[in-house]
Design a protein around this motif. Sequence first.
Motif, mmCIF file in Angstrom:
data_model
loop_
_atom_site.group_PDB
_atom_site.id
_atom_site.type_symbol
_atom_site.label_atom_id
_atom_site.label_comp_id
_atom_site.label_asym_id
_atom_site.label_seq_id
_atom_site.Cartn_x
_atom_site.Cartn_y
_atom_site.Cartn_z
ATOM 1 N N ALA A 1 -11.791 -5.305 56.895
ATOM 2 C CA ALA A 1 -13.196 -5.605 56.585
ATOM 3 C C ALA A 1 -13.887 -4.343 56.062
ATOM 4 O O ALA A 1 -14.542 -4.369 55.011
ATOM 5 N N ILE A 2 -13.699 -3.235 56.767
ATOM 6 C CA ILE A 2 -14.351 -1.977 56.331
ATOM 7 C C ILE A 2 -13.720 -1.496 55.023
ATOM 8 O O ILE A 2 -14.415 -0.993 54.147
ATOM 9 N N GLY A 3 -12.406 -1.660 54.904
ATOM 10 C CA GLY A 3 -11.739 -1.295 53.647
ATOM 11 C C GLY A 3 -12.375 -2.056 52.483
ATOM 12 O O GLY A 3 -12.609 -1.496 51.406
ATOM 13 N N GLY A 4 -12.682 -3.324 52.721
ATOM 14 C CA GLY A 4 -13.352 -4.146 51.710
ATOM 15 C C GLY A 4 -14.732 -3.587 51.360
ATOM 16 O O GLY A 4 -15.108 -3.558 50.188
ATOM 17 N N TRP A 5 -15.449 -3.131 52.372
ATOM 18 C CA TRP A 5 -16.782 -2.554 52.086
ATOM 19 C C TRP A 5 -16.640 -1.351 51.147
ATOM 20 O O TRP A 5 -17.440 -1.171 50.243
ATOM 21 N N THR A 6 -15.605 -0.509 51.400
ATOM 22 C CA THR A 6 -15.467 0.677 50.538
ATOM 23 C C THR A 6 -15.207 0.244 49.090
ATOM 24 O O THR A 6 -15.739 0.852 48.162
ATOM 25 N N MET A 7 -14.440 -0.831 48.932
ATOM 26 C CA MET A 7 -14.188 -1.306 47.557
ATOM 27 C C MET A 7 -15.482 -1.803 46.923
ATOM 28 O O MET A 7 -15.786 -1.496 45.764
ATOM 29 N N ALA A 8 -16.233 -2.558 47.679
ATOM 30 C CA ALA A 8 -17.503 -3.060 47.141
ATOM 31 C C ALA A 8 -18.411 -1.893 46.756
ATOM 32 O O ALA A 8 -19.092 -1.934 45.728
ATOM 33 N N TYR A 9 -18.386 -0.834 47.573
ATOM 34 C CA TYR A 9 -19.266 0.312 47.306
ATOM 35 C C TYR A 9 -18.798 1.122 46.092
ATOM 36 O O TYR A 9 -19.601 1.802 45.476
ATOM 37 N N ILE A 10 -17.519 1.059 45.774
ATOM 38 C CA ILE A 10 -17.057 1.714 44.542
ATOM 39 C C ILE A 10 -17.765 1.038 43.368
ATOM 40 O O ILE A 10 -18.318 1.690 42.485
ATOM 41 N N PHE A 11 -17.792 -0.291 43.410
ATOM 42 C CA PHE A 11 -18.406 -1.021 42.306
ATOM 43 C C PHE A 11 -19.920 -0.902 42.308
ATOM 44 O O PHE A 11 -20.549 -0.766 41.268
ATOM 45 N N LYS A 12 -20.496 -0.916 43.488
ATOM 46 C CA LYS A 12 -21.953 -0.749 43.569
ATOM 47 C C LYS A 12 -22.356 0.606 42.996
ATOM 48 O O LYS A 12 -23.358 0.721 42.295
ATOM 49 N N SER A 13 -21.553 1.657 43.313
ATOM 50 C CA SER A 13 -21.888 2.991 42.801
ATOM 51 C C SER A 13 -21.763 3.013 41.286
ATOM 52 O O SER A 13 -22.621 3.544 40.587
ATOM 53 N N ALA A 14 -20.676 2.420 40.791
ATOM 54 C CA ALA A 14 -20.428 2.472 39.350
ATOM 55 C C ALA A 14 -21.526 1.755 38.578
ATOM 56 O O ALA A 14 -21.928 2.188 37.503
ATOM 57 N N SER A 15 -22.047 0.688 39.171
ATOM 58 C CA SER A 15 -23.074 -0.056 38.440
ATOM 59 C C SER A 15 -24.467 0.497 38.713
ATOM 60 O O SER A 15 -25.469 -0.125 38.386
ATOM 61 N N GLY A 16 -24.501 1.668 39.359
ATOM 62 C CA GLY A 16 -25.795 2.332 39.564
ATOM 63 C C GLY A 16 -26.667 1.636 40.596
ATOM 64 O O GLY A 16 -27.889 1.774 40.592
ATOM 65 N N GLY A 17 -26.030 0.899 41.498
ATOM 66 C CA GLY A 17 -26.763 0.109 42.483
ATOM 67 C C GLY A 17 -27.680 0.891 43.422
ATOM 68 O O GLY A 17 -28.632 0.342 43.958
ATOM 69 N N PHE A 18 -27.407 2.184 43.625
ATOM 70 C CA PHE A 18 -28.237 2.944 44.572
ATOM 71 C C PHE A 18 -29.236 3.869 43.883
ATOM 72 O O PHE A 18 -30.021 4.525 44.539
ATOM 73 N N ALA A 19 -29.141 3.922 42.554
ATOM 74 C CA ALA A 19 -29.977 4.894 41.842
ATOM 75 C C ALA A 19 -31.454 4.649 42.117
ATOM 76 O O ALA A 19 -31.943 3.524 41.994
ATOM 77 N N GLY A 20 -32.131 5.711 42.541
ATOM 78 C CA GLY A 20 -33.574 5.640 42.769
ATOM 79 C C GLY A 20 -33.981 4.808 43.980
ATOM 80 O O GLY A 20 -35.167 4.576 44.204
ATOM 81 N N ALA A 21 -33.009 4.365 44.774
ATOM 82 C CA ALA A 21 -33.371 3.533 45.929
ATOM 83 C C ALA A 21 -33.860 4.407 47.083
ATOM 84 O O ALA A 21 -33.352 5.505 47.294
ATOM 85 N N SER A 22 -34.840 3.923 47.819
ATOM 86 C CA SER A 22 -35.316 4.654 49.001
ATOM 87 C C SER A 22 -34.330 4.401 50.143
ATOM 88 O O SER A 22 -33.489 3.502 50.060
ATOM 89 N N SER A 23 -34.468 5.190 51.233
ATOM 90 C CA SER A 23 -33.506 4.998 52.320
ATOM 91 C C SER A 23 -33.629 3.604 52.939
ATOM 92 O O SER A 23 -32.633 3.021 53.354
ATOM 93 N N GLN A 24 -34.875 3.064 52.945
ATOM 94 C CA GLN A 24 -35.026 1.686 53.460
ATOM 95 C C GLN A 24 -34.289 0.696 52.562
ATOM 96 O O GLN A 24 -33.632 -0.226 53.044
ATOM 97 N N GLN A 25 -34.431 0.927 51.264
ATOM 98 C CA GLN A 25 -33.753 -0.003 50.342
ATOM 99 C C GLN A 25 -32.229 0.082 50.498
ATOM 100 O O GLN A 25 -31.534 -0.928 50.448
ATOM 101 N N ILE A 26 -31.732 1.317 50.710
ATOM 102 C CA ILE A 26 -30.283 1.476 50.878
ATOM 103 C C ILE A 26 -29.804 0.745 52.135
ATOM 104 O O ILE A 26 -28.765 0.079 52.130
ATOM 105 N N GLN A 27 -30.607 0.845 53.188
ATOM 106 C CA GLN A 27 -30.247 0.110 54.414
ATOM 107 C C GLN A 27 -30.259 -1.398 54.158
ATOM 108 O O GLN A 27 -29.403 -2.135 54.639
ATOM 109 N N GLN A 28 -31.258 -1.820 53.383
ATOM 110 C CA GLN A 28 -31.385 -3.248 53.076
ATOM 111 C C GLN A 28 -30.184 -3.747 52.255
ATOM 112 O O GLN A 28 -29.637 -4.808 52.542
#
Length: 450
Positions: free
Chosen positions: A111-138
């Motif tokens: 399950a956690i391994g899957g999260w890391t894969m999802a986060y590779i794609f989220k990072s590549a698509s700029g999913g966290f850019a400019g997000a506040s810490s609350q937004q990142i938690q969300q």
Amino acid sequence: MKSDAGHNSRDHFSSQYGALVAIVGSAVGLGNIWRFPYIAGVYGGGAIILLYIVFVLIMGRPLMLTELTLGRLGQGNAYGAFQRMNAPGMGRLIGSMGILAAFIIMSFYTAIGGWTMAYIFKSASGGFAGASSQQIQQIFSDFVSHPVWPIVWQALFLLATMYVVMRGVSKGIEKFSRLMMPLLLLLLVVMGIRAITLPGGMDGLKFLFKPDLSKLNPESVMAALGQVFFSLSLGMGAILTYGSYLSKDADIVKSSKYVTIADTVISLLASIAIFPAVFAFGLDPTSGPGLLFETLPNVFGQMPAGQVFSFIFFFLVFIAALTSAMSLHEVVVAFAVEEFGMRRPVAAWLISLLIMALGVFCSLSLGIMSDFTLFGKSVFDLMDFISSNILLPAGGLCMAIFLGYVLSRPVVETEITSGGRYRPHLAVFYFLVRYVVPIAVFLIFLNGIC
Ligand code: PHE
């Protein structure tokens, strides 16, 4: 002791360095980068880290050597090795606990391994850019509580693991790890430096390195013990299985030392990268399994080319997780192939399906099934608790007793020293294996249960 017949027909690592990389690959994984920091956070920081280091020295290192010795002496999987050492009862006990532990760990590890894969794609698509810490938690909580996506990623992670395992001991992944592991280390150092130089980051270091011993209680002592076993892959036969592939003249005393040091350093580095960010961004250190995924995207946001670093980082964590998951999967596959004569691909598929059947509940327990608890724990926490805090220490206890009391000392010493080729001091090792490990594990169990 049976003779060495069959020794040459088994697979062996080609060089001592290759073997070391594979063992480090098993040990270094989510346990270091995801689990260690979150356990340290939940149980109050400094004190549990100090205790962890003490446990590594008095139990982790000697047990690492114990498993390598038993594997190389017994030349077989967690079950079969004991048959060859004329201890079938011990094999049944340790083998079945190890196999159960492998299933249970894989159910949440994937399950956690899957999260890391999802986060590779989220990072590549700029999913966290400019997000506040609350937004990142969300973003994180929306992701893990989704009923479908985490399971899809989990299945993909498991498929990736299975693909490698099915092909046997792959030179590809070994070469790959040789390249990737040093890069992971380097990146953790860069992240650590960025994190401690964040305004307010120093509080994170204080939290980590100023032990407040009043925070220790039976529960946190048990958690530290479980973390030692989990992080060093001990107590379930993974290291034993790898030990059986080591060449007869490899220096296993040195290997056990290097693996233990590398594993501990990476856990500490991961914490140094994470905790300053927790304090600098006003996050909650006790937030649990989400800690890695809720903190580091903030740090990336504060770095030039953060998106690129984020992508590389989660990719490396994924590789680290994969090399560990392979060793977990391999314990069961080797057992099914060697003891039941199953074909490797059939075994790998069957085992993966069983892991997934349990794993789905682990994923869902962070979302739609979060209200469902057993013994006051979610399915996810329960699987983690049963494996790390019960099965692995119990397995380690049995192996220590077997090496310390059942095997004769000359046989053990000949194996460890490769027939006198190396001259390590074994008195302390023997003392730890015979007295310290059994008594400590027993007392911690007793304390945790009562
Ligand atoms: N040591 C691995 C990690 O830290 C997990 C693991 C546990 C692997 C037990 C094999 C056996 O991620």
